[in-house]
Design a protein around this motif. Structure first.
Motif, PDB file in Angstrom:
ATOM      1  N   ARG A  55       0.819  -1.211   0.000  1.00 26.89           N
ATOM      2  CA  ARG A  55       0.000   0.000   0.000  1.00 26.89           C
ATOM      3  C   ARG A  55       0.856   1.264   0.000  1.00 26.89           C
ATOM      4  O   ARG A  55       0.385   2.352  -0.353  1.00 26.89           O
ATOM      5  CB  ARG A  55      -0.928   0.016   1.214  1.00 26.89           C
ATOM      6  N   ASP A  56       2.091   1.121   0.408  1.00 23.53           N
ATOM      7  CA  ASP A  56       3.036   2.247   0.438  1.00 23.53           C
ATOM      8  C   ASP A  56       4.382   1.720  -0.026  1.00 23.53           C
ATOM      9  O   ASP A  56       5.289   1.469   0.773  1.00 23.53           O
ATOM     10  CB  ASP A  56       3.128   2.819   1.863  1.00 23.53           C
ATOM     11  N   SER A  67      -2.429  -0.284  -6.774  1.00 24.11           N
ATOM     12  CA  SER A  67      -3.771   0.098  -6.328  1.00 24.11           C
ATOM     13  C   SER A  67      -4.821  -0.864  -6.879  1.00 24.11           C
ATOM     14  O   SER A  67      -5.969  -0.869  -6.425  1.00 24.11           O
ATOM     15  CB  SER A  67      -4.097   1.533  -6.748  1.00 24.11           C
ATOM     16  N   GLN A  68      -4.436  -1.700  -7.861  1.00 26.66           N
ATOM     17  CA  GLN A  68      -5.362  -2.666  -8.434  1.00 26.66           C
ATOM     18  C   GLN A  68      -5.494  -3.929  -7.592  1.00 26.66           C
ATOM     19  O   GLN A  68      -6.355  -4.778  -7.861  1.00 26.66           O
ATOM     20  CB  GLN A  68      -4.914  -3.041  -9.845  1.00 26.66           C
ATOM     21  N   ARG A 101      -6.735  -6.092  -4.589  1.00 24.80           N
ATOM     22  CA  ARG A 101      -7.934  -6.050  -3.761  1.00 24.80           C
ATOM     23  C   ARG A 101      -7.874  -7.159  -2.726  1.00 24.80           C
ATOM     24  O   ARG A 101      -7.389  -8.259  -2.998  1.00 24.80           O
ATOM     25  CB  ARG A 101      -9.189  -6.256  -4.621  1.00 24.80           C
ATOM     26  N   ASP A 148       0.258  -1.544 -11.318  1.00 27.70           N
ATOM     27  CA  ASP A 148      -0.264  -0.496 -10.457  1.00 27.70           C
ATOM     28  C   ASP A 148      -0.835  -1.182  -9.221  1.00 27.70           C
ATOM     29  O   ASP A 148      -1.859  -1.861  -9.288  1.00 27.70           O
ATOM     30  CB  ASP A 148      -1.357   0.285 -11.193  1.00 27.70           C
TER      31      ASP A 148
END
Length: 419
Positions: free
Chosen positions: A77-78, A91-92, A94, A89
């Motif tokens: 996440r970071d 952020s994809q 889940r 990416d």
């Protein structure tokens, strides 16, 4: 590298998503053995007190020591600048519901002699792999609850994987850059597919692409081995001396039941998939996909089923896909073995010696036009002039259209009428 919608549909999709979430949470919440990797060692006993199926001792390869590295598993996440650039990416990614190891992989698998197994129905789907003459079957009624088995097959340390959400099976070599990795289930999804992590460096890996997504091993790549999902009877007929993964896993799961009933409805929506679906087919249309380098092609299962054999070109070389009946859909009914018959598939080079064969099928019997020999789903000639010959098996995956095209957006589609 590889070796070679209507209102009703929308309602169904919402129902299926709820079923999938419930299944994942059920898998995460059941009690497991204290060892996070699962695995048992006791001999099964039948209901009348007699010894059950025969346990066979197998070779085990010890994993490499765990390393003091910054973990991709907990920093995605970071992202950390000292780790290799992420392949995607991040952020994809889940959360599928369970935490890391909430779905416990198996690292000390117990096996039964195939001839002694009496708890699988003829059409029970099993994930079949053979390496260096060592043939093993991993029942999907176990795999659906564990997703990964860390094993050694034919002397090769492998990870045998099944992702229920994209209905895909893969087998990869666990040796990477001088290490023997041990894989666990991260609890994350990418394009609704299983994301693994290795316990040595806690790098995140794509089950579908056999590549790291983020972590210390960001430049590595896993070697794939051919595998297929096939009915148990079909497999045992071909490999009577093979080994079958036992339900003795060290975990408490209702093996034989399907935590995702109805998930493979062709009009449903895939769980936590946010990408665009190529409109040529519905998201949950079954496909048989294969790649060679940058080239990729898919055979629609319904067309392959109707034809029995479809030939095409892949990266300039001929390939042929086979289909035979006798394997239940693991994701259809409440019992894994009770699903509709979706059959089994295989993809091969049609070349034997210096001759390229031409194949056809009638009522599930596959023959070549040149010699009239009969072939099974594992690419072996079982009768006729070429009896005993083998076709070179090509790595393929049985999956849903949404997953295949998400990972291979430039894929062609092969059909009985030609590409």
């Amino acid at each position: 590298m590889r070796r070679t919608s209507s209102t009703r549909q929308k309602a169904t999709g919402r129902l299926v998503v709820g079923v999938a979430v419930a299944g994942l949470l059920a898998a995460a919440c059941g009690p497991v053995d204290a060892d996070e990797s699962g695995g048992g060692a006791s001999s099964p006993i039948t209901g009348d007190g007699e010894a059950g199926p025969v346990v066979v001792e197998v070779e085990r390869t010890e994993p490499s020591p765990r390393e003091d590295t910054r973990p991709g598993l907990t920093t995605f996440r970071d992202p950390l600048p000292e780790l290799p650039e992420p392949m995607i990416d991040l952020s994809q990614l889940r959360s599928g519901g369970p935490p890391p190891d909430g779905i416990p992989s198996i690292s000390n698998p117990v096996f039964h002699a195939a001839s002694s197994v009496d708890y699988l129905a003829p059409t029970s789907p099993v994930l079949a792999v053979e390496i260096n003459g060592d043939a093993r079957a991993y029942p999907i009624d176990v795999m659906v609850w564990h997703e990964i088995v860390n094993d050694t097959v034919g002397g090769v340390p492998v990870a045998v994987q099944y992702c229920p959400l994209c209905n895909s099976a893969t087998v990869v070599d666990r040796r990477v850059e001088g290490r023997v990795l041990e894989f666990g289930v991260s609890g994350l999804l990418y394009n609704s597919s299983l994301v693994m992590y290795d316990r040595q460096t806690r790098t995140l890996w794509s089950h579908f692409a056999s590549r790291p997504l983020y972590g210390a091993l960001g430049e590595a790549e896993l070697v794939d081995y051919p595998s297929t999902i096939v009915g148990f009877e079909e497999w045992r007929d071909a490999y009577p001396d093979g080994l079958v993964l036992s339900r003795d896993t060290g975990a408490d799961r209702p093996y034989g039941t399907n935590p995702y009933p109805g998930y493979d409805d062709v009009g449903a929506d895939p769980f936590l998939f946010e990408g665009e679906v190529d409109g040529r087919y519905t998201a949950m249309t079954r496909m048989v996909g294969t790649t060679s380098g940058a080239a990729a092609t898919a055979f629609p299962l319904l067309e392959l089923r109707a034809a029995g054999a479809i030939e095409t070109q892949l990266a300039g070389e001929p390939v042929v896909a086979f289909w035979v009946p006798g394997s239940a859909s693991a994701l259809d009914a409440s019992e894994v073995s009770g699903g509709v018959d979706v059959g089994a598939t295989g993809v091969f080079s049609p070349v034997v010696g210096d001759e390229t064969l031409t194949f056809s099928a009638i009522d599930g019997v596959i023959t070549d036009a040149e010699t009239g020999s009969t072939w099974n789903i594992f690419g072996k000639a079982i009768d006729g002039e070429l009896a005993g010959a083998h076709l070179d098996q090509v790595v393929h995956v049985d999956t849903f259209w949404f997953a295949w095209i998400a990972f291979h957006p430039d894929s062609s589609v092969a059909s009985a009428a030609g590409d």
